[in-house]
Enzyme design. Structure first.
Site, PDB file in Angstrom:
ATOM      1  N   ASP A 185       0.811  -1.140   0.091  1.00 17.86           N
ATOM      2  CA  ASP A 185      -0.082  -0.089   0.054  1.00 17.86           C
ATOM      3  C   ASP A 185       0.843   1.337   0.159  1.00 17.86           C
ATOM      4  O   ASP A 185       0.731   2.145  -0.821  1.00 17.86           O
ATOM      5  CB  ASP A 185      -0.951   0.167   1.235  1.00 17.86           C
ATOM      6  CG  ASP A 185      -2.137  -0.611   0.901  1.00 17.86           C
ATOM      7  OD1 ASP A 185      -2.794  -0.323  -0.285  1.00 17.86           O
ATOM      8  OD2 ASP A 185      -2.949  -1.186   1.939  1.00 17.86           O
ATOM      9  N   LEU A 186       1.685   1.567   1.187  1.00 18.35           N
ATOM     10  CA  LEU A 186       2.295   2.614   0.993  1.00 18.35           C
ATOM     11  C   LEU A 186       3.478   2.817   0.135  1.00 18.35           C
ATOM     12  O   LEU A 186       3.913   3.624  -0.540  1.00 18.35           O
ATOM     13  CB  LEU A 186       3.244   2.614   2.470  1.00 18.35           C
ATOM     14  CG  LEU A 186       2.273   2.617   3.663  1.00 18.35           C
ATOM     15  CD1 LEU A 186       3.294   2.752   4.965  1.00 18.35           C
ATOM     16  CD2 LEU A 186       1.313   3.796   3.467  1.00 18.35           C
TER      17      LEU A 186
END
Length: 395
Positions: A185-186
């Protein structure tokens, strides 16, 4: 906070212009990867307008994390500062028309729908680029817009599993384990922001926008630089190593008298300093540990020998001694210490406070990006659902 590279503020607060001041971003994202990307842009001065469903808004508002005073979760607050919220029903003719009017004056659109959804809604790149040829349009998805996995739902856990990350995380012989941080995600958010800024720079030369794309799966795989190198160099499938490093040893967490420390003696000079500092210079002539290749081959034996010596003193005592000897070392801290007590975190301004109209004082992480002339800045609280609809549409 004492650091001058970033300053916390309230909505509408005056301050220095950010590096991305003047760029308008229409944010169609929700949950984590997309909102993290657009928050990075907002911290650096971009005007980010978060377009949300009138009924529920970003699903993170209600269904993720912890709500305290109001309905918005702290997970939502963590990822949506410096943005303005506009509610539009993109499935309605009026909502779609309003969004397309906003596109005419926008620089960037960011979305993280599943592939195909934007086409059905009429907000896909081809449609919007025809309205605004300078538009930069960025998509974040689970697996990308093409390929056999494109239609699969995108979650960080799944991306970590299928990209190989889970296969090398944890202790040898243990159960499958994901990385403690959502690297898919990041990482996708970071890569997307990087791609957007690159496209903005290219537009200065060409005068036209372009399509930017990344995915959780590719972000996790792209960060597997050591693991791919090990496989291609040796033909051996990388395995979990706990805290150890694939390319050098010793470089890991080791047990001490009262806990653990981390140390990195990842070149010959540091290896010699380590042995001298620990008074185990006999290891310098031990055939198992003569070279880095030898030490990697006997990593577990080396860790055992070092831990026998480290058992003689506490973590703090060893860290002080090793640092004085020029050997990189540090203790293992939990988040209570890092966020509440660590003097370096405080000095660097990595914990900030936001004044929120419902929640009151809310603590958030500061920006790790330091620009001397156009600093990252917290200008606005995370918006209430639809808080800026009239303001933005009126503009």
């Amino acid at each position: 906070m004492t650091d001058t590279a970033q300053t916390a503020g309230t909505a509408g607060a005056d301050g220095p212009a950010g590096a991305l001041d003047g760029l308008r971003v229409l944010d169609l994202t929700q949950v984590m990867a997309g909102p993290f990307c657009t928050m990075l842009l907002a911290d650096l001065g971009a005007d980010v307008i978060k377009i949300e469903n009138p009924a529920t808004g970003d699903q993170t508002r209600r269904s993720w994390g912890y709500a305290v005073h109001g309905e918005d979760s702290r997970a939502f607050l963590a990822l949506n500062r410096n943005k303005r919220s506009v509610v539009l029903d993109l499935k309605s003719d009026d909502g779609l028309a309003s969004f397309r009017r906003l596109v005419l004056g926008a620089d960037i659109v960011v979305e993280n729908f599943r592939p195909g959804v934007t086409k059905r809604l009429g907000v896909d790149y081809e449609t919007l680029a025809a309205l605004n040829p300078r538009l930069i349009y960025a998509s974040v998805s689970g697996f990308g817009q093409t390929g056999p996995y494109a239609d699969r739902p995108g979650y960080d856990l799944i991306a970590q599993a299928m990209s190989g990350v889970m296969s090398i995380t944890g202790a040898a012989g243990g159960q499958p384990m994901k990385s403690g941080l959502p690297v898919g995600d990041l990482g996708a958010g970071l890569f997307c922001a990087f791609g957007i800024v690159s496209a903005v720079h290219a537009r200065e030369r060409t005068g036209v926008g372009q399509y930017v794309e990344t995915s959780l799966f590719e972000a996790a795989l792209a960060m597997s630089v050591w693991e791919s190198t090990e496989y291609w160099a040796t033909g051996q499938v990388p395995q979990p190593l706990g805290s150890a490093n694939r390319m050098s040893a010793p470089y890991q967490a080791l047990r001490t008298k009262d806990g653990h420390l981390t140390l990195g003696a990842n070149n010959e000079r540091l290896w010699q300093r380590l042995c001298t500092a620990l008074e185990v210079t006999d290891l310098l002539t031990d055939e198992r540990f003569l070279t880095n290749t030898d030490r990697m081959a006997h990593r577990d034996e080396l860790a055992g020998v070092l831990e026998e010596r480290l058992a003689a003193a506490t973590t703090d005592e060893w860290v002080a001694l090793l640092l004085a000897a020029g050997v990189p070392a540090g203790p293992i801290r939990d988040y209570a210490y890092v966020l509440d007590e660590d003097p370096h975190v405080r000095a660097r301004g990595m914990v900030q406070e936001i004044d929120h109209p419902v929640e009151g004082k809310v603590r958030v992480l500061g920006s790790p990006v330091r620009l001397s002339g156009t600093p990252a800045r917290i200008r606005r609280h995370p918006p209430l659902l639809g808080e800026h609809t009239d303001e933005v549409l009126g503009e």
